[in-house]
Enzyme design. Sequence first.
Site, short mmCIF file in Angstrom:
data_model
loop_
_atom_site.label_atom_id
_atom_site.label_comp_id
_atom_site.label_asym_id
_atom_site.label_seq_id
_atom_site.Cartn_x
_atom_site.Cartn_y
_atom_site.Cartn_z
N ILE A 58 0.84 -1.20 0.00
CA ILE A 58 0.00 0.00 0.00
C ILE A 58 0.87 1.25 0.00
CG2 ILE A 58 -1.82 1.28 1.18
CD1 ILE A 58 -2.64 -1.35 2.54
N GLU A 59 1.83 1.26 0.88
CA GLU A 59 2.59 2.50 1.06
C GLU A 59 3.87 2.23 1.82
OE1 GLU A 59 0.60 5.66 0.19
OE2 GLU A 59 2.74 6.04 -0.07
N GLU A 60 4.86 2.97 1.54
CA GLU A 60 6.06 2.90 2.37
C GLU A 60 6.21 4.23 3.08
OE1 GLU A 60 9.49 1.12 0.82
OE2 GLU A 60 10.53 1.51 2.71
N VAL A 65 6.68 -0.44 6.08
CA VAL A 65 5.98 -0.67 4.83
C VAL A 65 4.60 -1.23 5.19
CG1 VAL A 65 6.16 -1.79 2.58
CG2 VAL A 65 8.20 -1.45 3.96
N LYS A 81 1.43 -3.86 8.67
CA LYS A 81 2.49 -2.83 8.68
C LYS A 81 3.77 -3.47 9.19
CE LYS A 81 3.71 1.70 10.54
NZ LYS A 81 3.23 2.93 11.13
N ASP A 176 1.61 13.15 15.66
CA ASP A 176 1.83 13.15 14.21
C ASP A 176 0.50 13.16 13.46
OD1 ASP A 176 3.37 13.33 11.95
OD2 ASP A 176 3.87 11.20 11.86
#
Length: 373
Positions: A58-60, A65, A81, A176
């Site tokens: 999906i995304e890094e 990751v 994750k 965050d």
Amino acid sequence: MGRSRSSSPVGSITSINEQDLPIEENNTNNYITTPPYPTAPALISCRSVDNYEKLNRIEEGAYGVVYRARDKETGEIIALKKLKLDKEKFGFPTTSLREIQMLLMAKHPNIVDVKEIAIGSDINKVFIAMEFVEHDLKSLMEEMEDPFLQSEIKTIMLQLLSAVALLHNYWIIHRDLKTSNILMNNKGQIKLADFGLARRFGSSMNKLTPLVVTLWYRAPELLLGEKNYTKAIDLWSIGCIFAELVNKAPLFPGTTEIEQINKIFKLLGTPNEKIWPGYEKLMSTKSFTFGNYKYNNIRSRFPFLSENGLDLMSKLLTYDPEKRITAEEALKHPYFKESPLPKDPSMFPTFPSKANGEKLVLLFLFKKRKRKF
Ligand SMILES: Nc1ncnc2c1ncn2[C@@H]1O[C@H](COP(=O)(O)OP(=O)(O)O)[C@@H](O)[C@H]1O
Ligand SMILES: [Mg+2]
């Protein structure tokens, strides 16, 4: 030890106690006691990540990751994750430990649900298995042609504020908050994610690192180097997110800390000791000077936002952290009670999911939707 995924969803890295978590610097502030830990699920043994079939990446991100994966046993689609542990020389990294601990503690309909912790071929490969959520607000807004409707923004904000109110109630600061860490499923539900920087405050209140929160969403006290900051930093970030939802563009996209501060001062006016007691002391440690902007120009950036909407935004983007609105107070703000009312999440349009690997051919469906509240 037996595994019962329905009642106690999470694997163990033995048990995690607060005293196991390193304190960033000496705790000299003894008069504040952190309340006891809320009940976290029982810790049980870990399954292997081999129980999942990886479907797509999906995304890094900064710390790991994220993959979409299928539970081979139940067929359930989840997000995995992978925590980045390789750079750690001395045992299990604090950030990962905190992330796991915070996610276990914070159970809420608008916080991503952790199913279990799975391990790979060795202890350095650790995965968080979570519910799969189709979108994050950053990717979604990049694909959308128009901003969310006001009724949708209210629903998103209410869900976000209610998740953050719970965290703050547990004495957790997320640290965050930004659009890429806010997930949204196809039922219009928000799921707050990425607890990589989250931490409990209170027990070690003194001298936290000000190097938290992605620059664009970073509160002015952090930018000016405040080490005794509070949960109010999360509310500043929420103000920036609110603005971004309204305009479909980041509010303060600075590239350096100085530029970031200048962008804030330019829009909201340069603060002073009167509106923000303690400001001069913070400034005195800085070697640079900033423009002296006399006026707050926030209205010019949101010409179509109602008075109540602008009032909430101003209360979130308040310089003095002591005066900044809290999540609990923001939830009761009149903005959410005026027309157009928050949209029922089930009435949200369904967007094609990038994370799901779906083609964006359906995009025109919401690109062309009629603008109505
Ligand atoms: N549960 C999930 N379901 C679907 N996508 C996710 C999930 N968790 C994270 N993602 C995607 O992966 C990205 C990075 O995850 P995040 O937890 O924010 O990691 P990092 O700490 O690296 O920023 C998110 O911005 C989102 O696009
Ligand atoms: Mg992230």
